[in-house]
Design a protein around this motif. Structure first.
Motif, PDB file in Angstrom:
ATOM      1  N   ASP A  96     -30.460 -48.526  31.388  1.00  0.00           N
ATOM      2  CA  ASP A  96     -30.201 -47.102  31.242  1.00  0.00           C
ATOM      3  C   ASP A  96     -29.282 -46.834  30.045  1.00  0.00           C
ATOM      4  OD1 ASP A  96     -28.418 -44.542  32.161  1.00  0.00           O
ATOM      5  OD2 ASP A  96     -30.481 -44.428  32.913  1.00  0.00           O
ATOM      6  N   LYS A  97     -29.524 -45.745  29.358  1.00  0.00           N
ATOM      7  CA  LYS A  97     -28.745 -45.364  28.163  1.00  0.00           C
ATOM      8  C   LYS A  97     -27.257 -45.209  28.497  1.00  0.00           C
ATOM      9  CE  LYS A  97     -28.594 -43.404  23.929  1.00  0.00           C
ATOM     10  NZ  LYS A  97     -29.277 -43.648  22.710  1.00  0.00           N
ATOM     11  N   VAL A  98     -26.927 -44.756  29.684  1.00  0.00           N
ATOM     12  CA  VAL A  98     -25.524 -44.597  30.091  1.00  0.00           C
ATOM     13  C   VAL A  98     -24.820 -45.955  30.087  1.00  0.00           C
ATOM     14  CG1 VAL A  98     -24.000 -43.907  31.993  1.00  0.00           C
ATOM     15  CG2 VAL A  98     -26.006 -42.522  31.438  1.00  0.00           C
ATOM     16  N   VAL A  99     -25.514 -46.994  30.564  1.00  0.00           N
ATOM     17  CA  VAL A  99     -24.949 -48.350  30.563  1.00  0.00           C
ATOM     18  C   VAL A  99     -24.730 -48.814  29.126  1.00  0.00           C
ATOM     19  CG1 VAL A  99     -25.393 -50.775  31.157  1.00  0.00           C
ATOM     20  CG2 VAL A  99     -25.952 -48.960  32.793  1.00  0.00           C
ATOM     21  N   LEU A 100     -25.725 -48.604  28.273  1.00  0.00           N
ATOM     22  CA  LEU A 100     -25.600 -49.011  26.864  1.00  0.00           C
ATOM     23  C   LEU A 100     -24.458 -48.276  26.167  1.00  0.00           C
ATOM     24  CD1 LEU A 100     -29.339 -49.228  25.792  1.00  0.00           C
ATOM     25  CD2 LEU A 100     -27.770 -51.125  26.254  1.00  0.00           C
ATOM     26  N   GLU A 101     -24.313 -46.992  26.435  1.00  0.00           N
ATOM     27  CA  GLU A 101     -23.208 -46.223  25.845  1.00  0.00           C
ATOM     28  C   GLU A 101     -21.864 -46.779  26.293  1.00  0.00           C
ATOM     29  OE1 GLU A 101     -24.172 -42.234  27.053  1.00  0.00           O
ATOM     30  OE2 GLU A 101     -25.511 -41.937  25.325  1.00  0.00           O
ATOM     31  N   ILE A 108     -36.925 -51.389  22.844  1.00  0.00           N
ATOM     32  CA  ILE A 108     -36.232 -52.334  21.962  1.00  0.00           C
ATOM     33  C   ILE A 108     -35.907 -51.673  20.627  1.00  0.00           C
ATOM     34  CG2 ILE A 108     -36.448 -54.527  20.694  1.00  0.00           C
ATOM     35  CD1 ILE A 108     -36.021 -54.852  23.740  1.00  0.00           C
ATOM     36  N   LYS A 109     -36.849 -50.932  20.092  1.00  0.00           N
ATOM     37  CA  LYS A 109     -36.619 -50.232  18.816  1.00  0.00           C
ATOM     38  C   LYS A 109     -35.472 -49.231  18.962  1.00  0.00           C
ATOM     39  CE  LYS A 109     -39.073 -47.986  15.100  1.00  0.00           C
ATOM     40  NZ  LYS A 109     -39.385 -46.591  14.935  1.00  0.00           N
ATOM     41  N   SER A 110     -35.450 -48.493  20.071  1.00  0.00           N
ATOM     42  CA  SER A 110     -34.354 -47.532  20.287  1.00  0.00           C
ATOM     43  C   SER A 110     -33.025 -48.254  20.501  1.00  0.00           C
ATOM     44  CB  SER A 110     -34.670 -46.593  21.451  1.00  0.00           C
ATOM     45  OG  SER A 110     -34.662 -47.283  22.680  1.00  0.00           O
ATOM     46  N   LEU A 111     -33.052 -49.434  21.125  1.00  0.00           N
ATOM     47  CA  LEU A 111     -31.843 -50.244  21.284  1.00  0.00           C
ATOM     48  C   LEU A 111     -31.297 -50.656  19.915  1.00  0.00           C
ATOM     49  CD1 LEU A 111     -29.847 -51.894  23.087  1.00  0.00           C
ATOM     50  CD2 LEU A 111     -31.509 -53.761  22.972  1.00  0.00           C
ATOM     51  N   ILE A 112     -32.188 -51.096  19.036  1.00  0.00           N
ATOM     52  CA  ILE A 112     -31.778 -51.484  17.677  1.00  0.00           C
ATOM     53  C   ILE A 112     -31.166 -50.295  16.952  1.00  0.00           C
ATOM     54  CG2 ILE A 112     -32.698 -52.160  15.407  1.00  0.00           C
ATOM     55  CD1 ILE A 112     -34.780 -53.898  16.987  1.00  0.00           C
ATOM     56  N   PRO A 163     -41.634 -56.376   9.003  1.00  0.00           N
ATOM     57  CA  PRO A 163     -41.182 -55.082   9.525  1.00  0.00           C
ATOM     58  C   PRO A 163     -39.902 -55.190  10.361  1.00  0.00           C
ATOM     59  CG  PRO A 163     -43.311 -55.696  10.487  1.00  0.00           C
ATOM     60  CD  PRO A 163     -42.989 -56.698   9.446  1.00  0.00           C
ATOM     61  N   LEU A 164     -39.698 -56.310  11.035  1.00  0.00           N
ATOM     62  CA  LEU A 164     -38.461 -56.494  11.805  1.00  0.00           C
ATOM     63  C   LEU A 164     -37.258 -56.630  10.878  1.00  0.00           C
ATOM     64  CD1 LEU A 164     -37.113 -56.774  14.565  1.00  0.00           C
ATOM     65  CD2 LEU A 164     -37.549 -59.239  14.429  1.00  0.00           C
ATOM     66  N   ILE A 165     -37.417 -57.364   9.781  1.00  0.00           N
ATOM     67  CA  ILE A 165     -36.335 -57.467   8.794  1.00  0.00           C
ATOM     68  C   ILE A 165     -35.968 -56.076   8.298  1.00  0.00           C
ATOM     69  CG2 ILE A 165     -35.771 -58.218   6.439  1.00  0.00           C
ATOM     70  CD1 ILE A 165     -37.376 -60.789   7.019  1.00  0.00           C
ATOM     71  N   ASN A 166     -36.966 -55.278   7.953  1.00  0.00           N
ATOM     72  CA  ASN A 166     -36.703 -53.925   7.444  1.00  0.00           C
ATOM     73  C   ASN A 166     -35.998 -53.065   8.473  1.00  0.00           C
ATOM     74  OD1 ASN A 166     -37.880 -54.553   4.968  1.00  0.00           O
ATOM     75  ND2 ASN A 166     -39.908 -53.891   5.642  1.00  0.00           N
ATOM     76  N   LEU A 167     -36.426 -53.137   9.736  1.00  0.00           N
ATOM     77  CA  LEU A 167     -35.795 -52.362  10.801  1.00  0.00           C
ATOM     78  C   LEU A 167     -34.341 -52.773  10.992  1.00  0.00           C
ATOM     79  CD1 LEU A 167     -36.099 -50.265  13.082  1.00  0.00           C
ATOM     80  CD2 LEU A 167     -36.880 -52.143  14.565  1.00  0.00           C
ATOM     81  N   CYS A 168     -34.079 -54.075  10.939  1.00  0.00           N
ATOM     82  CA  CYS A 168     -32.712 -54.566  11.110  1.00  0.00           C
ATOM     83  C   CYS A 168     -31.832 -54.189   9.923  1.00  0.00           C
ATOM     84  CB  CYS A 168     -32.717 -56.073  11.339  1.00  0.00           C
ATOM     85  SG  CYS A 168     -33.387 -56.529  12.955  1.00  0.00           S
ATOM     86  N   LEU A 169     -32.375 -54.258   8.716  1.00  0.00           N
ATOM     87  CA  LEU A 169     -31.608 -53.855   7.533  1.00  0.00           C
ATOM     88  C   LEU A 169     -31.251 -52.371   7.595  1.00  0.00           C
ATOM     89  CD1 LEU A 169     -33.449 -55.756   4.647  1.00  0.00           C
ATOM     90  CD2 LEU A 169     -31.103 -56.134   5.438  1.00  0.00           C
ATOM     91  N   GLU A 170     -32.193 -51.539   8.007  1.00  0.00           N
ATOM     92  CA  GLU A 170     -31.960 -50.098   8.116  1.00  0.00           C
ATOM     93  C   GLU A 170     -30.872 -49.766   9.126  1.00  0.00           C
ATOM     94  OE1 GLU A 170     -35.727 -48.438   9.239  1.00  0.00           O
ATOM     95  OE2 GLU A 170     -36.671 -49.004   7.338  1.00  0.00           O
ATOM     96  N   ASN A 171     -30.690 -50.626  10.129  1.00  0.00           N
ATOM     97  CA  ASN A 171     -29.759 -50.331  11.218  1.00  0.00           C
ATOM     98  C   ASN A 171     -28.556 -51.261  11.264  1.00  0.00           C
ATOM     99  OD1 ASN A 171     -31.052 -48.087  12.901  1.00  0.00           O
ATOM    100  ND2 ASN A 171     -32.745 -49.463  12.442  1.00  0.00           N
ATOM    101  N   ASN A 172     -28.378 -52.072  10.214  1.00  0.00           N
ATOM    102  CA  ASN A 172     -27.219 -52.964  10.124  1.00  0.00           C
ATOM    103  C   ASN A 172     -27.125 -53.926  11.312  1.00  0.00           C
ATOM    104  OD1 ASN A 172     -24.965 -53.973   8.792  1.00  0.00           O
ATOM    105  ND2 ASN A 172     -23.566 -52.590   9.849  1.00  0.00           N
TER     106      ASN A 172
END
Length: 195
Positions: A71-76, A108-112, A135-144
């Motif tokens: 749940d997003k509340v747990v992640l926050e 997973i994408k929203s978690l990243i 594409p995973l490298i690019n996603l990780c670079l975009e999100n540090n």
């Protein structure tokens, strides 16, 4: 799914008593690692309590996950308590479900995108999921997000993937041990920018 050459195995039904862990004298430790062989540490019902306790005592908490939906509340709460999440991935995008059946790639994408620099991804590479590396490298670079690669060496022959009923689905094959991940997907100047 069961990522094991011998198929479905009986897993013990047990749970860690976090009240015992919480009662440890935390001043003796700098880091606390939560990693479970039989389950997903991120889904433990008392993970937020442990995160709060570690934060109170200024201890780093690292929680390992296979990508179970939380749940997003747990992640926050975990993010606010400065918890690092270590995500083991065996595929991404269209290869996300090769090993971890029913993995929700959108989650997973929203978690990243949400967790960013407090997320570490270990991407296990084999022949069938190479297409997702760039594409995973690019996603990780975009999100540090920190991205580590692990070449899975399956030894002699393929590894069988079974479903929850112990039925064979397909085989996975290891990549050549000389496969140059960084040279293939990152230019030298991009590598310098990452470091």
């Amino acid at each position: 799914s069961y990522f094991h050459k011998f198929g479905k195995r009986p897993y013990p039904l047990s749970d860690l008593n976090l009240s015992k862990v919480s009662s440890l004298h935390l001043s003796l430790y700098n880091k606390i690692f939560c990693n479970s062989f039989f389950g997903d540490s991120l889904t433990h019902p008392k993970i937020t309590s442990l995160a709060s306790r570690c934060h109170t005592f200024e201890k780093e908490l690292l929680v390992f996950t296979q990508g179970s939906t939380v749940d997003k509340v747990v992640l926050e709460h975990l993010k606010n308590k400065n918890v690092t999440i270590y995500l083991n991935l065996y595929g991404a995008f269209d290869t996300a479900n090769l090993v971890t059946q029913n993995l929700d790639w959108d989650y997973i994408k929203s978690l990243i995108e949400f967790y960013q620099n407090k997320l570490i991804i270990e991407y296990h590479i084999f022949k069938q999921n190479i297409s997702s590396i760039e594409p995973l490298i690019n996603l990780c670079l975009e999100n540090n997000v920190t991205l580590n690669f692990k070449k899975d060496n399956f030894g002699n022959g393929p590894v069988n993937i079974f479903n929850e009923f112990g039925e064979w689905l397909y085989d996975l094959n290891s990549i050549d041990s000389n496969y140059d991940i960084l040279g293939k997907f990152l230019a030298y100047n991009e590598l310098i920018d990452i470091m």
